[in-house]
Design a protein around this motif. Sequence first.
Motif, short mmCIF file in Angstrom:
data_model
loop_
_atom_site.label_atom_id
_atom_site.label_comp_id
_atom_site.label_asym_id
_atom_site.label_seq_id
_atom_site.Cartn_x
_atom_site.Cartn_y
_atom_site.Cartn_z
N CYS A 61 0.81 -1.21 0.00
CA CYS A 61 0.00 0.00 0.00
C CYS A 61 0.85 1.26 0.00
CB CYS A 61 -0.97 0.01 1.18
SG CYS A 61 -0.13 -0.08 2.77
N GLY A 62 2.09 1.18 0.44
CA GLY A 62 2.96 2.35 0.46
C GLY A 62 3.43 2.79 -0.91
N ASP A 63 3.27 1.95 -1.93
CA ASP A 63 3.72 2.30 -3.28
C ASP A 63 3.06 3.57 -3.78
OD1 ASP A 63 5.43 0.19 -3.43
OD2 ASP A 63 4.32 -0.92 -4.95
N ASN A 64 1.80 3.75 -3.49
CA ASN A 64 1.08 4.92 -4.00
C ASN A 64 1.23 6.15 -3.10
OD1 ASN A 64 0.11 3.66 -6.28
ND2 ASN A 64 -1.75 2.96 -5.27
N ALA A 65 1.73 5.98 -1.90
CA ALA A 65 1.78 7.08 -0.93
C ALA A 65 2.57 8.28 -1.44
CB ALA A 65 2.34 6.60 0.39
N PHE A 99 2.48 13.80 -3.65
CA PHE A 99 2.89 14.74 -4.69
C PHE A 99 1.68 15.38 -5.36
CE2 PHE A 99 3.51 15.47 -9.22
CZ PHE A 99 4.50 16.45 -9.19
N PHE A 100 0.72 14.56 -5.77
CA PHE A 100 -0.44 15.11 -6.48
C PHE A 100 -1.34 15.94 -5.57
CE2 PHE A 100 0.62 11.90 -9.73
CZ PHE A 100 0.74 12.78 -10.79
N LEU A 103 -0.17 17.92 -3.18
CA LEU A 103 0.53 19.22 -3.16
C LEU A 103 0.35 19.96 -4.48
CD1 LEU A 103 3.81 18.19 -1.34
CD2 LEU A 103 2.02 19.72 -0.48
N LEU A 104 0.45 19.24 -5.59
CA LEU A 104 0.26 19.86 -6.91
C LEU A 104 -1.15 20.46 -7.02
CD1 LEU A 104 1.25 20.36 -9.84
CD2 LEU A 104 0.30 18.13 -10.40
N GLN A 105 -2.14 19.71 -6.57
CA GLN A 105 -3.52 20.19 -6.61
C GLN A 105 -3.69 21.47 -5.80
OE1 GLN A 105 -6.22 18.20 -8.06
NE2 GLN A 105 -7.45 20.02 -7.84
N LYS A 106 -3.16 21.45 -4.57
CA LYS A 106 -3.29 22.59 -3.66
C LYS A 106 -2.53 23.82 -4.13
CE LYS A 106 -2.51 20.65 0.22
NZ LYS A 106 -2.06 20.28 1.56
N ASN A 107 -1.31 23.62 -4.63
CA ASN A 107 -0.42 24.73 -4.92
C ASN A 107 -0.45 25.24 -6.35
OD1 ASN A 107 0.95 25.10 -2.31
ND2 ASN A 107 1.53 22.97 -2.65
N GLU A 141 0.23 26.52 -21.21
CA GLU A 141 0.33 27.38 -20.04
C GLU A 141 0.26 26.56 -18.75
OE1 GLU A 141 -2.59 30.47 -20.08
OE2 GLU A 141 -1.82 31.35 -21.93
N LEU A 142 -0.62 25.59 -18.73
CA LEU A 142 -0.73 24.71 -17.57
C LEU A 142 0.55 23.91 -17.39
CD1 LEU A 142 -2.18 23.34 -15.23
CD2 LEU A 142 -3.29 21.83 -16.91
N ARG A 143 1.08 23.37 -18.47
CA ARG A 143 2.33 22.61 -18.41
C ARG A 143 3.45 23.45 -17.82
NH1 ARG A 143 7.04 21.82 -20.54
NH2 ARG A 143 6.85 23.51 -22.03
N ILE A 144 3.56 24.69 -18.26
CA ILE A 144 4.60 25.59 -17.76
C ILE A 144 4.39 25.87 -16.27
CG2 ILE A 144 5.50 27.95 -17.90
CD1 ILE A 144 5.05 27.70 -20.98
N ALA A 145 3.15 26.07 -15.84
CA ALA A 145 2.86 26.31 -14.43
C ALA A 145 3.27 25.11 -13.58
CB ALA A 145 1.38 26.63 -14.24
N ILE A 146 2.98 23.91 -14.06
CA ILE A 146 3.33 22.70 -13.31
C ILE A 146 4.84 22.52 -13.24
CG2 ILE A 146 3.24 20.17 -13.37
CD1 ILE A 146 0.36 20.48 -14.49
N VAL A 147 5.52 22.65 -14.38
CA VAL A 147 6.98 22.49 -14.40
C VAL A 147 7.65 23.54 -13.52
CG1 VAL A 147 9.02 22.64 -15.88
CG2 VAL A 147 7.04 21.33 -16.64
N THR A 148 7.17 24.78 -13.59
CA THR A 148 7.73 25.85 -12.77
C THR A 148 7.58 25.54 -11.29
OG1 THR A 148 7.29 27.48 -14.49
CG2 THR A 148 7.59 28.32 -12.26
N TRP A 149 6.39 25.07 -10.88
CA TRP A 149 6.17 24.72 -9.48
C TRP A 149 7.11 23.59 -9.05
CZ3 TRP A 149 4.16 20.11 -7.36
CH2 TRP A 149 3.98 20.16 -5.98
N ILE A 150 7.23 22.57 -9.89
CA ILE A 150 8.10 21.44 -9.54
C ILE A 150 9.54 21.91 -9.38
CG2 ILE A 150 9.13 19.30 -10.42
CD1 ILE A 150 6.37 18.71 -11.71
N GLU A 151 10.04 22.66 -10.34
CA GLU A 151 11.45 23.07 -10.33
C GLU A 151 11.76 24.13 -9.27
OE1 GLU A 151 13.91 21.64 -11.92
OE2 GLU A 151 12.51 20.24 -12.83
#
Length: 86
Positions: A34-38, A43-44, A46-50, A62-72
């Motif tokens: 069950c820990g495999d998905n944790a 991550f998702f 945090l991505l959803q919230k932020n 534009e969405l792709r750039i927003a996601i990549v920018t947040w990750i990096e």
Amino acid sequence: MVHTDRGSQFRSRKFVGALNRHHMVGSMGRVGACGDNAAMESFFSLLQKNVLNRGTWATREELRIAIVTWIERTYHRRRRQHGLGR
């Protein structure tokens, strides 16, 4: 990449065909681990919230750039492992 549990709907020909059509790779957790998905669920969440809940985008690019920018800029700098020197 699409990470799922081992539900039969994620192993169906229809689902695998959709992954292939969209040039995506499927990933499944191990049986009884069950820990495999944790990590991905965290991550998702945090991505959803932020990112996803904080704006709208006119294009997928534009969405792709927003996601990549947040990750990096944010996610990689705040991860617990980084703070522990790992």
